[in-house]
Design a protein around this motif. Structure first.
Motif, PDB file in Angstrom:
ATOM      1  N   PRO A  66       0.840  -1.206   0.000  1.00  0.00           N
ATOM      2  CA  PRO A  66       0.000   0.000   0.000  1.00  0.00           C
ATOM      3  C   PRO A  66       0.866   1.244   0.000  1.00  0.00           C
ATOM      4  CG  PRO A  66       0.050  -1.018   2.205  1.00  0.00           C
ATOM      5  CD  PRO A  66       0.777  -1.947   1.263  1.00  0.00           C
ATOM      6  N   PRO A  67       0.407   2.341  -0.579  1.00  0.00           N
ATOM      7  CA  PRO A  67      -0.899   2.508  -1.221  1.00  0.00           C
ATOM      8  C   PRO A  67      -0.904   2.158  -2.704  1.00  0.00           C
ATOM      9  CG  PRO A  67       0.219   4.617  -1.160  1.00  0.00           C
ATOM     10  CD  PRO A  67       1.151   3.630  -0.494  1.00  0.00           C
ATOM     11  N   TYR A  68       0.201   1.624  -3.227  1.00  0.00           N
ATOM     12  CA  TYR A  68       0.292   1.310  -4.655  1.00  0.00           C
ATOM     13  C   TYR A  68      -0.754   0.282  -5.096  1.00  0.00           C
ATOM     14  CZ  TYR A  68       4.890   3.610  -4.511  1.00  0.00           C
ATOM     15  OH  TYR A  68       5.902   4.512  -4.365  1.00  0.00           O
ATOM     16  N   THR A  69      -1.057  -0.684  -4.232  1.00  0.00           N
ATOM     17  CA  THR A  69      -1.986  -1.748  -4.610  1.00  0.00           C
ATOM     18  C   THR A  69      -3.335  -1.191  -5.010  1.00  0.00           C
ATOM     19  OG1 THR A  69      -0.899  -3.159  -2.970  1.00  0.00           O
ATOM     20  CG2 THR A  69      -2.959  -3.965  -3.916  1.00  0.00           C
ATOM     21  N   LEU A  70      -3.858  -0.291  -4.192  1.00  0.00           N
ATOM     22  CA  LEU A  70      -5.175   0.280  -4.447  1.00  0.00           C
ATOM     23  C   LEU A  70      -5.248   0.926  -5.822  1.00  0.00           C
ATOM     24  CD1 LEU A  70      -7.995   1.214  -3.472  1.00  0.00           C
ATOM     25  CD2 LEU A  70      -6.874   3.213  -2.513  1.00  0.00           C
ATOM     26  N   PHE A  71      -4.257   1.731  -6.156  1.00  0.00           N
ATOM     27  CA  PHE A  71      -4.308   2.454  -7.416  1.00  0.00           C
ATOM     28  C   PHE A  71      -3.991   1.560  -8.612  1.00  0.00           C
ATOM     29  CE2 PHE A  71      -4.029   5.669  -4.175  1.00  0.00           C
ATOM     30  CZ  PHE A  71      -4.995   6.569  -4.596  1.00  0.00           C
ATOM     31  N   SER A  72      -3.276   0.471  -8.384  1.00  0.00           N
ATOM     32  CA  SER A  72      -3.085  -0.481  -9.483  1.00  0.00           C
ATOM     33  C   SER A  72      -4.408  -1.189  -9.778  1.00  0.00           C
ATOM     34  CB  SER A  72      -1.984  -1.487  -9.137  1.00  0.00           C
ATOM     35  OG  SER A  72      -2.326  -2.302  -8.037  1.00  0.00           O
ATOM     36  N   ALA A  84      -4.081  -8.679   0.159  1.00  0.00           N
ATOM     37  CA  ALA A  84      -4.799  -7.591  -0.508  1.00  0.00           C
ATOM     38  C   ALA A  84      -6.065  -8.079  -1.197  1.00  0.00           C
ATOM     39  CB  ALA A  84      -3.888  -6.904  -1.520  1.00  0.00           C
ATOM     40  N   SER A  85      -6.373  -9.364  -1.072  1.00  0.00           N
ATOM     41  CA  SER A  85      -7.542  -9.916  -1.757  1.00  0.00           C
ATOM     42  C   SER A  85      -8.844  -9.253  -1.324  1.00  0.00           C
ATOM     43  CB  SER A  85      -7.631 -11.432  -1.512  1.00  0.00           C
ATOM     44  OG  SER A  85      -6.638 -12.102  -2.250  1.00  0.00           O
ATOM     45  N   MET A  86      -8.876  -8.761  -0.071  1.00  0.00           N
ATOM     46  CA  MET A  86     -10.104  -8.132   0.415  1.00  0.00           C
ATOM     47  C   MET A  86     -10.443  -6.877  -0.390  1.00  0.00           C
ATOM     48  SD  MET A  86      -8.831  -6.541   4.047  1.00  0.00           S
ATOM     49  CE  MET A  86      -7.456  -5.391   4.185  1.00  0.00           C
ATOM     50  N   LEU A  87      -9.437  -6.265  -1.029  1.00  0.00           N
ATOM     51  CA  LEU A  87      -9.695  -5.084  -1.840  1.00  0.00           C
ATOM     52  C   LEU A  87     -10.473  -5.420  -3.113  1.00  0.00           C
ATOM     53  CD1 LEU A  87      -6.176  -3.376  -1.621  1.00  0.00           C
ATOM     54  CD2 LEU A  87      -8.209  -2.822  -0.282  1.00  0.00           C
ATOM     55  N   GLY A 144      -6.141   5.354  11.317  1.00  0.00           N
ATOM     56  CA  GLY A 144      -5.055   4.385  11.187  1.00  0.00           C
ATOM     57  C   GLY A 144      -3.887   4.904  10.389  1.00  0.00           C
ATOM     58  N   GLY A 145      -3.143   3.970   9.793  1.00  0.00           N
ATOM     59  CA  GLY A 145      -1.965   4.311   9.005  1.00  0.00           C
ATOM     60  C   GLY A 145      -2.168   4.000   7.541  1.00  0.00           C
ATOM     61  N   ILE A 146      -1.115   4.198   6.732  1.00  0.00           N
ATOM     62  CA  ILE A 146      -1.185   3.905   5.297  1.00  0.00           C
ATOM     63  C   ILE A 146      -0.873   2.430   5.104  1.00  0.00           C
ATOM     64  CG2 ILE A 146      -0.269   4.475   3.020  1.00  0.00           C
ATOM     65  CD1 ILE A 146       0.322   7.260   4.007  1.00  0.00           C
ATOM     66  N   ASP A 147      -1.927   1.625   5.184  1.00  0.00           N
ATOM     67  CA  ASP A 147      -1.793   0.176   5.107  1.00  0.00           C
ATOM     68  C   ASP A 147      -2.991  -0.393   4.361  1.00  0.00           C
ATOM     69  OD1 ASP A 147      -3.842   0.544   6.919  1.00  0.00           O
ATOM     70  OD2 ASP A 147      -2.682  -0.106   8.669  1.00  0.00           O
ATOM     71  N   ARG A 148      -3.229  -1.700   4.460  1.00  0.00           N
ATOM     72  CA  ARG A 148      -4.364  -2.314   3.771  1.00  0.00           C
ATOM     73  C   ARG A 148      -5.688  -1.695   4.237  1.00  0.00           C
ATOM     74  NH1 ARG A 148      -1.772  -3.771  -0.259  1.00  0.00           N
ATOM     75  NH2 ARG A 148      -0.607  -5.705  -0.207  1.00  0.00           N
ATOM     76  N   ASN A 149      -5.804  -1.405   5.525  1.00  0.00           N
ATOM     77  CA  ASN A 149      -7.033  -0.809   6.035  1.00  0.00           C
ATOM     78  C   ASN A 149      -7.254   0.580   5.440  1.00  0.00           C
ATOM     79  OD1 ASN A 149      -7.537  -3.033   7.829  1.00  0.00           O
ATOM     80  ND2 ASN A 149      -5.967  -2.217   9.175  1.00  0.00           N
ATOM     81  N   PHE A 150      -6.173   1.343   5.302  1.00  0.00           N
ATOM     82  CA  PHE A 150      -6.281   2.643   4.651  1.00  0.00           C
ATOM     83  C   PHE A 150      -6.804   2.472   3.228  1.00  0.00           C
ATOM     84  CE2 PHE A 150      -4.103   4.985   1.296  1.00  0.00           C
ATOM     85  CZ  PHE A 150      -4.694   6.231   1.447  1.00  0.00           C
ATOM     86  N   GLU A 151      -6.297   1.465   2.519  1.00  0.00           N
ATOM     87  CA  GLU A 151      -6.722   1.267   1.135  1.00  0.00           C
ATOM     88  C   GLU A 151      -8.219   0.983   1.055  1.00  0.00           C
ATOM     89  OE1 GLU A 151      -3.010  -0.288  -1.433  1.00  0.00           O
ATOM     90  OE2 GLU A 151      -3.738  -1.765   0.013  1.00  0.00           O
ATOM     91  N   LEU A 152      -8.742   0.193   1.996  1.00  0.00           N
ATOM     92  CA  LEU A 152     -10.182  -0.059   2.023  1.00  0.00           C
ATOM     93  C   LEU A 152     -10.948   1.228   2.301  1.00  0.00           C
ATOM     94  CD1 LEU A 152     -10.821  -3.461   3.848  1.00  0.00           C
ATOM     95  CD2 LEU A 152     -11.519  -2.832   1.540  1.00  0.00           C
TER      96      LEU A 152
END
Length: 307
Positions: A41-47, A71-74, A247-255
Protein backbone atom coordinates in the motif's frame (compact mmCIF):
# COMPACT_ATOMS: atom_id res chain seq x y z
CA UNK A 1 18.05 -19.05 -6.01
CA UNK A 2 21.37 -17.35 -6.69
CA UNK A 3 21.61 -14.06 -8.58
CA UNK A 4 23.86 -15.78 -11.12
CA UNK A 5 21.20 -18.39 -11.93
CA UNK A 6 18.60 -15.65 -12.23
CA UNK A 7 20.86 -13.65 -14.58
CA UNK A 8 21.43 -16.69 -16.80
CA UNK A 9 17.67 -17.34 -16.91
CA UNK A 10 16.89 -13.77 -17.95
CA UNK A 11 19.78 -13.51 -20.41
CA UNK A 12 18.62 -16.72 -22.11
CA UNK A 13 15.11 -15.24 -22.44
CA UNK A 14 16.18 -11.85 -23.81
CA UNK A 15 16.40 -13.00 -27.42
CA UNK A 16 12.63 -13.64 -27.44
CA UNK A 17 11.96 -9.91 -27.10
CA UNK A 18 14.00 -8.54 -30.00
CA UNK A 19 11.14 -7.95 -32.46
CA UNK A 20 9.62 -4.51 -33.02
CA UNK A 21 5.84 -4.25 -32.73
CA UNK A 22 3.11 -1.69 -33.42
CA UNK A 23 2.22 -1.06 -29.79
CA UNK A 24 -1.12 0.74 -30.11
CA UNK A 25 -2.43 -1.57 -32.80
CA UNK A 26 -1.47 -4.63 -30.76
CA UNK A 27 -2.98 -3.23 -27.57
CA UNK A 28 -6.29 -2.30 -29.22
CA UNK A 29 -6.80 -5.83 -30.49
CA UNK A 30 -5.58 -7.50 -27.27
CA UNK A 31 -8.08 -10.02 -25.91
CA UNK A 32 -6.28 -11.35 -22.84
CA UNK A 33 -4.44 -9.27 -20.22
CA UNK A 34 -2.23 -10.31 -17.32
CA UNK A 35 -1.88 -7.71 -14.55
CA UNK A 36 0.47 -7.89 -11.60
CA UNK A 37 -1.02 -5.67 -8.91
CA UNK A 38 1.42 -3.75 -6.73
CA UNK A 39 2.41 -5.57 -3.55
CA UNK A 40 2.46 -2.74 -1.00
CA UNK A 41 0.00 0.00 0.00
CA UNK A 42 -0.90 2.51 -1.22
CA UNK A 43 0.29 1.31 -4.65
CA UNK A 44 -1.99 -1.75 -4.61
CA UNK A 45 -5.18 0.28 -4.45
CA UNK A 46 -4.31 2.45 -7.42
CA UNK A 47 -3.09 -0.48 -9.48
CA UNK A 48 -6.57 -1.96 -8.96
CA UNK A 49 -8.17 1.27 -10.17
CA UNK A 50 -5.99 1.20 -13.29
CA UNK A 51 -6.78 -2.44 -14.00
CA UNK A 52 -10.52 -1.79 -13.66
CA UNK A 53 -10.31 1.20 -16.00
CA UNK A 54 -8.46 -0.87 -18.62
CA UNK A 55 -11.06 -3.63 -18.28
CA UNK A 56 -13.92 -1.15 -18.80
CA UNK A 57 -12.39 0.10 -22.05
CA UNK A 58 -13.17 -3.25 -23.66
CA UNK A 59 -15.41 -5.42 -21.53
CA UNK A 60 -14.96 -8.49 -23.72
CA UNK A 61 -11.28 -8.64 -22.70
CA UNK A 62 -10.28 -11.34 -20.25
CA UNK A 63 -8.12 -10.12 -17.40
CA UNK A 64 -6.08 -12.21 -14.96
CA UNK A 65 -4.68 -10.43 -11.90
CA UNK A 66 -1.76 -11.46 -9.72
CA UNK A 67 -2.66 -10.18 -6.25
CA UNK A 68 -0.92 -10.35 -2.85
CA UNK A 69 -2.93 -12.64 -0.58
CA UNK A 70 -3.38 -9.99 2.11
CA UNK A 71 -4.80 -7.59 -0.51
CA UNK A 72 -7.54 -9.92 -1.76
CA UNK A 73 -10.10 -8.13 0.42
CA UNK A 74 -9.70 -5.08 -1.84
CA UNK A 75 -11.18 -7.11 -4.71
CA UNK A 76 -14.34 -8.23 -2.89
CA UNK A 77 -16.29 -5.09 -3.90
CA UNK A 78 -15.38 -5.78 -7.55
CA UNK A 79 -16.49 -9.40 -7.75
CA UNK A 80 -16.99 -10.31 -11.39
CA UNK A 81 -14.72 -7.58 -12.77
CA UNK A 82 -11.68 -9.82 -13.12
CA UNK A 83 -11.86 -13.19 -14.85
CA UNK A 84 -9.16 -14.92 -12.81
CA UNK A 85 -7.23 -14.15 -9.64
CA UNK A 86 -3.83 -15.62 -8.74
CA UNK A 87 -3.03 -15.09 -5.04
CA UNK A 88 0.60 -15.00 -3.90
CA UNK A 89 2.13 -15.00 -0.42
CA UNK A 90 5.41 -13.28 -1.33
CA UNK A 91 7.28 -11.57 -4.16
CA UNK A 92 7.40 -14.02 -7.07
CA UNK A 93 11.14 -13.70 -7.74
CA UNK A 94 12.74 -16.39 -9.89
CA UNK A 95 12.93 -19.75 -8.13
CA UNK A 96 10.58 -18.80 -5.26
CA UNK A 97 7.44 -20.68 -4.27
CA UNK A 98 5.28 -17.84 -5.63
CA UNK A 99 7.15 -17.89 -8.94
CA UNK A 100 6.56 -21.63 -9.32
CA UNK A 101 2.86 -21.11 -8.57
CA UNK A 102 2.54 -18.44 -11.24
CA UNK A 103 4.53 -20.51 -13.72
CA UNK A 104 2.10 -23.39 -13.20
CA UNK A 105 -0.91 -21.08 -13.62
CA UNK A 106 0.44 -19.55 -16.83
CA UNK A 107 1.28 -22.78 -18.64
CA UNK A 108 -1.84 -22.76 -20.84
CA UNK A 109 -3.16 -19.18 -21.31
CA UNK A 110 -1.54 -17.01 -23.96
CA UNK A 111 -1.59 -13.34 -22.95
CA UNK A 112 -1.49 -10.46 -25.40
CA UNK A 113 -0.50 -7.86 -22.80
CA UNK A 114 1.32 -8.11 -19.47
CA UNK A 115 1.17 -5.10 -17.11
CA UNK A 116 3.34 -4.88 -14.00
CA UNK A 117 2.08 -2.10 -11.72
CA UNK A 118 4.53 -2.68 -8.90
CA UNK A 119 7.28 -0.02 -8.47
CA UNK A 120 9.76 -2.90 -8.69
CA UNK A 121 8.71 -4.84 -11.81
CA UNK A 122 9.72 -8.45 -12.25
CA UNK A 123 11.18 -9.42 -15.65
CA UNK A 124 10.61 -13.09 -14.74
CA UNK A 125 6.84 -12.64 -14.92
CA UNK A 126 7.09 -10.83 -18.25
CA UNK A 127 9.07 -13.79 -19.59
CA UNK A 128 6.48 -16.31 -18.36
CA UNK A 129 3.56 -14.38 -19.84
CA UNK A 130 4.87 -14.67 -23.44
CA UNK A 131 3.01 -11.41 -24.20
CA UNK A 132 3.95 -9.16 -27.11
CA UNK A 133 3.27 -6.02 -25.07
CA UNK A 134 4.86 -5.85 -21.62
CA UNK A 135 4.19 -2.71 -19.60
CA UNK A 136 5.99 -1.54 -16.45
CA UNK A 137 5.69 1.53 -14.22
CA UNK A 138 9.24 1.81 -12.99
CA UNK A 139 12.11 4.13 -12.29
CA UNK A 140 14.76 1.75 -13.60
CA UNK A 141 15.28 0.55 -17.16
CA UNK A 142 13.73 -2.90 -17.70
CA UNK A 143 14.04 -3.05 -21.50
CA UNK A 144 13.66 -5.37 -23.37
CA UNK A 145 11.72 -7.46 -20.84
CA UNK A 146 9.23 -4.59 -20.75
CA UNK A 147 8.78 -2.73 -24.02
CA UNK A 148 6.58 0.08 -22.61
CA UNK A 149 7.97 1.93 -19.59
CA UNK A 150 6.12 4.65 -17.69
CA UNK A 151 8.03 7.07 -15.53
CA UNK A 152 6.67 9.99 -13.55
CA UNK A 153 8.00 12.63 -11.20
CA UNK A 154 8.39 11.43 -7.62
CA UNK A 155 5.91 14.01 -6.37
CA UNK A 156 3.20 12.80 -8.79
CA UNK A 157 0.37 11.18 -6.86
CA UNK A 158 -0.87 7.71 -7.72
CA UNK A 159 -4.10 8.76 -9.42
CA UNK A 160 -2.13 10.90 -11.86
CA UNK A 161 0.29 8.04 -12.50
CA UNK A 162 -2.59 5.66 -13.18
CA UNK A 163 -4.17 8.18 -15.56
CA UNK A 164 -0.89 8.44 -17.46
CA UNK A 165 -0.91 4.69 -18.08
CA UNK A 166 -4.57 4.67 -19.15
CA UNK A 167 -4.19 7.68 -21.45
CA UNK A 168 -1.04 6.34 -23.12
CA UNK A 169 -2.46 2.88 -23.77
CA UNK A 170 -6.09 3.69 -24.65
CA UNK A 171 -6.31 7.40 -25.48
CA UNK A 172 -8.75 8.01 -22.61
CA UNK A 173 -8.29 11.52 -21.22
CA UNK A 174 -8.94 10.82 -17.57
CA UNK A 175 -9.62 8.04 -15.10
CA UNK A 176 -12.37 8.25 -12.50
CA UNK A 177 -12.04 5.45 -9.90
CA UNK A 178 -15.70 4.74 -9.15
CA UNK A 179 -16.52 3.57 -5.61
CA UNK A 180 -18.05 0.07 -5.57
CA UNK A 181 -21.70 -0.71 -4.95
CA UNK A 182 -22.41 -0.99 -1.25
CA UNK A 183 -25.73 -2.81 -0.77
CA UNK A 184 -24.39 -6.35 -0.20
CA UNK A 185 -21.60 -5.12 2.04
CA UNK A 186 -23.98 -3.04 4.15
CA UNK A 187 -26.22 -6.03 4.83
CA UNK A 188 -23.24 -8.08 6.02
CA UNK A 189 -22.04 -5.21 8.22
CA UNK A 190 -25.47 -4.92 9.84
CA UNK A 191 -25.36 -8.61 10.77
CA UNK A 192 -21.88 -8.20 12.32
CA UNK A 193 -22.94 -5.15 14.31
CA UNK A 194 -25.98 -6.96 15.65
CA UNK A 195 -23.70 -9.74 16.91
CA UNK A 196 -20.63 -7.75 18.04
CA UNK A 197 -21.81 -4.20 18.51
CA UNK A 198 -24.38 -4.77 21.26
CA UNK A 199 -27.16 -4.31 18.77
CA UNK A 200 -25.98 -0.84 17.77
CA UNK A 201 -25.89 -0.12 14.07
CA UNK A 202 -24.60 3.16 12.65
CA UNK A 203 -22.70 5.33 13.12
CA UNK A 204 -19.40 3.67 14.02
CA UNK A 205 -15.67 4.29 13.54
CA UNK A 206 -13.02 1.66 12.81
CA UNK A 207 -9.57 2.22 14.31
CA UNK A 208 -6.46 0.18 13.49
CA UNK A 209 -4.50 2.07 16.15
CA UNK A 210 -5.03 0.88 19.71
CA UNK A 211 -5.53 4.14 21.58
CA UNK A 212 -6.78 3.84 25.19
CA UNK A 213 -9.99 5.68 26.06
CA UNK A 214 -10.56 6.90 22.53
CA UNK A 215 -14.22 7.84 22.13
CA UNK A 216 -16.31 10.14 20.00
CA UNK A 217 -19.66 11.77 20.62
CA UNK A 218 -20.54 11.24 16.97
CA UNK A 219 -19.98 7.49 16.74
CA UNK A 220 -19.02 4.27 18.50
CA UNK A 221 -15.28 3.49 18.11
CA UNK A 222 -14.21 -0.13 17.43
CA UNK A 223 -10.53 -0.76 18.36
CA UNK A 224 -8.40 -3.09 16.17
CA UNK A 225 -8.92 -6.18 18.34
CA UNK A 226 -12.66 -5.98 17.70
CA UNK A 227 -12.54 -6.41 13.92
CA UNK A 228 -9.06 -7.01 12.44
CA UNK A 229 -9.26 -10.81 12.75
CA UNK A 230 -12.49 -11.02 10.80
CA UNK A 231 -12.61 -12.55 7.32
CA UNK A 232 -11.70 -10.42 4.31
CA UNK A 233 -15.28 -10.10 3.09
CA UNK A 234 -16.48 -9.10 6.57
CA UNK A 235 -13.79 -6.41 6.84
CA UNK A 236 -14.72 -5.09 3.41
CA UNK A 237 -18.36 -4.97 4.55
CA UNK A 238 -17.49 -3.11 7.75
CA UNK A 239 -15.53 -0.49 5.86
CA UNK A 240 -18.36 -0.08 3.36
CA UNK A 241 -20.70 1.00 6.17
CA UNK A 242 -18.29 2.75 8.56
CA UNK A 243 -18.65 6.45 9.35
CA UNK A 244 -14.89 6.99 9.63
CA UNK A 245 -11.49 5.30 9.86
CA UNK A 246 -8.41 6.00 12.01
CA UNK A 247 -5.05 4.38 11.19
CA UNK A 248 -1.96 4.31 9.01
CA UNK A 249 -1.18 3.90 5.30
CA UNK A 250 -1.79 0.18 5.11
CA UNK A 251 -4.36 -2.31 3.77
CA UNK A 252 -7.03 -0.81 6.04
CA UNK A 253 -6.28 2.64 4.65
CA UNK A 254 -6.72 1.27 1.13
CA UNK A 255 -10.18 -0.06 2.02
CA UNK A 256 -11.12 3.26 3.58
CA UNK A 257 -9.98 5.17 0.49
CA UNK A 258 -11.75 2.68 -1.75
CA UNK A 259 -15.09 3.36 -0.06
CA UNK A 260 -14.42 7.10 0.34
CA UNK A 261 -14.76 6.90 4.12
CA UNK A 262 -13.79 10.02 6.12
CA UNK A 263 -10.38 9.08 7.52
CA UNK A 264 -7.67 10.35 9.82
CA UNK A 265 -4.45 8.75 8.59
CA UNK A 266 -1.04 8.97 10.28
CA UNK A 267 2.30 8.41 8.58
CA UNK A 268 5.92 9.01 9.44
CA UNK A 269 6.96 8.42 5.81
CA UNK A 270 6.79 11.64 3.80
CA UNK A 271 7.37 9.78 0.53
CA UNK A 272 4.16 7.78 1.04
CA UNK A 273 2.13 10.84 1.97
CA UNK A 274 3.08 12.56 -1.28
CA UNK A 275 1.54 9.68 -3.25
CA UNK A 276 -1.97 10.08 -1.78
CA UNK A 277 -4.25 12.34 -3.86
CA UNK A 278 -5.76 15.27 -2.01
CA UNK A 279 -9.25 14.51 -0.78
CA UNK A 280 -11.95 16.24 1.23
CA UNK A 281 -12.61 13.02 3.14
CA UNK A 282 -8.98 12.24 4.01
CA UNK A 283 -6.89 13.99 6.67
CA UNK A 284 -3.20 13.05 6.59
CA UNK A 285 -1.26 13.87 9.74
CA UNK A 286 2.51 13.58 10.34
CA UNK A 287 3.64 11.11 12.98
CA UNK A 288 7.11 10.77 14.46
CA UNK A 289 8.58 7.28 14.75
CA UNK A 290 6.97 5.37 17.68
CA UNK A 291 4.90 8.42 18.55
CA UNK A 292 1.33 7.83 19.78
CA UNK A 293 -1.21 10.37 18.46
CA UNK A 294 -3.25 12.09 21.15
CA UNK A 295 -7.00 11.61 21.46
CA UNK A 296 -7.50 15.37 21.14
CA UNK A 297 -5.73 15.52 17.76
CA UNK A 298 -7.72 12.57 16.41
CA UNK A 299 -11.11 13.85 17.55
CA UNK A 300 -10.44 17.33 16.18
CA UNK A 301 -9.40 15.90 12.81
CA UNK A 302 -12.51 13.69 12.70
CA UNK A 303 -14.78 16.65 13.39
CA UNK A 304 -13.30 18.46 10.39
CA UNK A 305 -14.07 15.68 7.90
CA UNK A 306 -17.22 13.95 9.21
CA UNK A 307 -20.33 15.67 7.96
Amino acid sequence: MSSLTKSIYLAFSKSRFSKEIAVHAEFNKAKRLLVRLAENPPYTLFSIFTAIALKKCKRDRRMTVIVPKDASMLLFPYTGTFDEKIEIDSTPAYGSKSFKLIKEKLQKPEFDVMLDFDPIPLPEIAVLSSAKIRVACAEKDCFPYFNILFRSKKETDLTERASLVLRSLTGEESMQPNPPRLHTQQLKASAWLKDKGNGRKNPYILSSINIPNLSSEKAMVFPPEAWQNESDDTKAALFASASAYIGGIDRNFELAYLFEIPSVVFSSDDSLKSLIPESSFMKLLPLQHNQQPSNEIIIKALENIII
